[in-house]
Design an enzyme around this catalytic site. Structure first.
Site, PDB file in Angstrom:
ATOM      1  N   LYS A  52       0.709  -1.185  -0.008  1.00  0.00           N
ATOM      2  CA  LYS A  52       0.010   0.101   0.066  1.00  0.00           C
ATOM      3  C   LYS A  52       0.912   1.066  -0.012  1.00  0.00           C
ATOM      4  O   LYS A  52       0.712   2.185  -0.714  1.00  0.00           O
ATOM      5  CB  LYS A  52      -1.057   0.049   1.238  1.00  0.00           C
ATOM      6  CG  LYS A  52      -1.930  -0.879   1.283  1.00  0.00           C
ATOM      7  CD  LYS A  52      -2.921  -1.412   2.422  1.00  0.00           C
ATOM      8  CE  LYS A  52      -3.671  -2.530   2.542  1.00  0.00           C
ATOM      9  NZ  LYS A  52      -4.499  -2.628   3.603  1.00  0.00           N
ATOM     10  N   GLN A  96      -4.379  -1.826   9.943  1.00  0.00           N
ATOM     11  CA  GLN A  96      -4.040  -2.951   9.456  1.00  0.00           C
ATOM     12  C   GLN A  96      -4.798  -4.303  10.282  1.00  0.00           C
ATOM     13  O   GLN A  96      -4.121  -4.079  11.464  1.00  0.00           O
ATOM     14  CB  GLN A  96      -2.653  -3.466   8.957  1.00  0.00           C
ATOM     15  CG  GLN A  96      -2.601  -4.619   8.242  1.00  0.00           C
ATOM     16  CD  GLN A  96      -3.450  -4.382   6.592  1.00  0.00           C
ATOM     17  OE1 GLN A  96      -3.580  -3.544   5.958  1.00  0.00           O
ATOM     18  NE2 GLN A  96      -3.877  -5.974   5.982  1.00  0.00           N
ATOM     19  N   ASP A 119     -10.536   2.768   4.824  1.00  0.00           N
ATOM     20  CA  ASP A 119     -10.820   1.356   4.748  1.00  0.00           C
ATOM     21  C   ASP A 119     -12.401   1.156   4.572  1.00  0.00           C
ATOM     22  O   ASP A 119     -12.763  -0.066   4.488  1.00  0.00           O
ATOM     23  CB  ASP A 119     -10.363   0.499   5.845  1.00  0.00           C
ATOM     24  CG  ASP A 119      -9.105  -0.337   5.607  1.00  0.00           C
ATOM     25  OD1 ASP A 119      -8.731  -0.725   4.321  1.00  0.00           O
ATOM     26  OD2 ASP A 119      -8.163  -0.361   6.416  1.00  0.00           O
TER      27      ASP A 119
HETATM   28  N1  GUN Z   1      -6.750  -7.195   6.875  1.00  0.00           N
HETATM   29  C1  GUN Z   1      -7.327  -7.752   5.758  1.00  0.00           C
HETATM   30  N2  GUN Z   1      -7.838  -7.118   4.848  1.00  0.00           N
HETATM   31  C2  GUN Z   1      -7.437  -5.916   5.227  1.00  0.00           C
HETATM   32  C3  GUN Z   1      -7.989  -4.696   4.552  1.00  0.00           C
HETATM   33  O1  GUN Z   1      -8.525  -4.509   3.568  1.00  0.00           O
HETATM   34  N3  GUN Z   1      -7.599  -3.511   5.385  1.00  0.00           N
HETATM   35  C4  GUN Z   1      -7.195  -3.786   6.594  1.00  0.00           C
HETATM   36  N4  GUN Z   1      -6.701  -2.261   7.392  1.00  0.00           N
HETATM   37  N5  GUN Z   1      -6.867  -4.818   7.138  1.00  0.00           N
HETATM   38  C5  GUN Z   1      -6.926  -5.813   6.362  1.00  0.00           C
END
Ligand code: GUN
Length: 292
Positions: A52, A96, A119
């Protein structure tokens, strides 16, 4: 033989488009800024967050990585979020997941300012999504709808069967595909771990979306000939022939299912890169709305 829904190519195109828009707009304005919070050393989480951050750099966005060991307290994490909420130079905040078990994820997600929740996990954003209002749509479901849209897959009146009811993927996808819009207007069946005779449902699917996190769960016999098959799974399975000691496998038995599906996403190179493109899209949206 199925045609490929190429998430890698589409994500590169979308990211390049956003990059051009940022280059034009940020001549007078500061660049968009994504703050990513990573707790502990869960290897897949580290890889996702690094990806990211790398993509932010590629598109001309600013990013900051707030990385802490898993013994951080909930209060310390809440303080950090509060600081990022107040920071006018931060547009998007992502934490995350999963978080260590001593931290209450619900409390953490709810501490993020909804206007910075790129998110789309905050209850306000999920609620707006369920109501069909403007909101931040979680990145993986948004990436899936971008793929369907780009490849002009007809969804109206189709039966879409989703495997997995997670708050991150299955549940928001069920809202998106059932809504009155495009992509949308599907008849949605949401299957989960307690569904009895799952094959009964998967065999009826015009669009089958697998998001359960079980490698090669969807076999050829479970798929209706001509179905569109979307594989959200990114599972690490041991493979000692690889340098890393593992390879990535989806939730669908790709080799067999591609013979009867009309369209199929590969893993890797399908939904994974679309998730990153959708996060970049959401961060751009957060920045545009803050700068208005
Ligand atoms: N863990 C698994 N997928 C995601 C996501 O799309 N965003 C975040 N923040 N954590 C995750």
């Amino acid at each position: 033989m199925a045609q490929l829904l190429d998430g890698k190519a589409l994500s590169e195109k979308l990211v390049a488009e956003i990059s051009t828009k940022i280059a034009t707009k940020s001549i007078e304005l500061r660049a968009p800024h994504l703050a990513a919070i990573l707790i502990g050393d869960h290897a897949p989480s580290k890889a996702y967050v690094n990806n990211k951050i790398k993509t932010c750099e590629k598109v001309g966005m600013a990013s900051s990585l707030h990385s802490y060991s898993s013994d951080i307290t909930e209060a310390e994490l809440l303080n950090l979020i509060e600081k990022l909420n107040r920071d006018n130079t931060v547009d998007g905040i992502l934490v995350q997941l999963p978080l260590p078990s001593h931290i209450n994820s619900k409390r953490i997600i709810e501490a993020i300012l909804p206007s910075k929740d790129v998110d789309g996990f905050h209850p306000l954003n999920i609620g707006n999504l369920a109501k069909g209002y403007d909101c931040f749509v979680p990145a993986t479901p948004l990436g899936v709808t971008m793929l369907l849209d780009h490849y002009k897959i007809k969804t109206g009146g189709k039966h879409c069967v989703i495997l997995g009811r997670s708050a991150i993927v299955g549940q928001p996808l069920s809202f998106l595909l059932a809504r009155n819009g495009n992509p949308g207007n599907c008849t949605v069946t949401l299957c989960h771990s307690k569904t009895v005779n799952i094959t009964h449902y998967t065999r009826q699917a015009d669009i089958l979306i697998a998001a359960l996190g079980i490698p090669n769960f969807v076999k050829k016999e479970m798929v209706k000939p001509g179905a569109v098959v979307i594989d959200v799974g990114i599972n690490r399975v041991e493979d000692l022939s690889k340098k890393a000691g593992y390879r990535l496998t989806g939730d669908v038995d790709f080799e067999a299912v591609q013979d009867i599906a009309s369209w199929i996403t590969p893993v890797p190179g399908g939904v994974g890169p679309m998730t990153i493109a959708a996060l970049i899209f959401n961060t751009y949206k957060a920045w545009s709305e803050r700068m208005m």
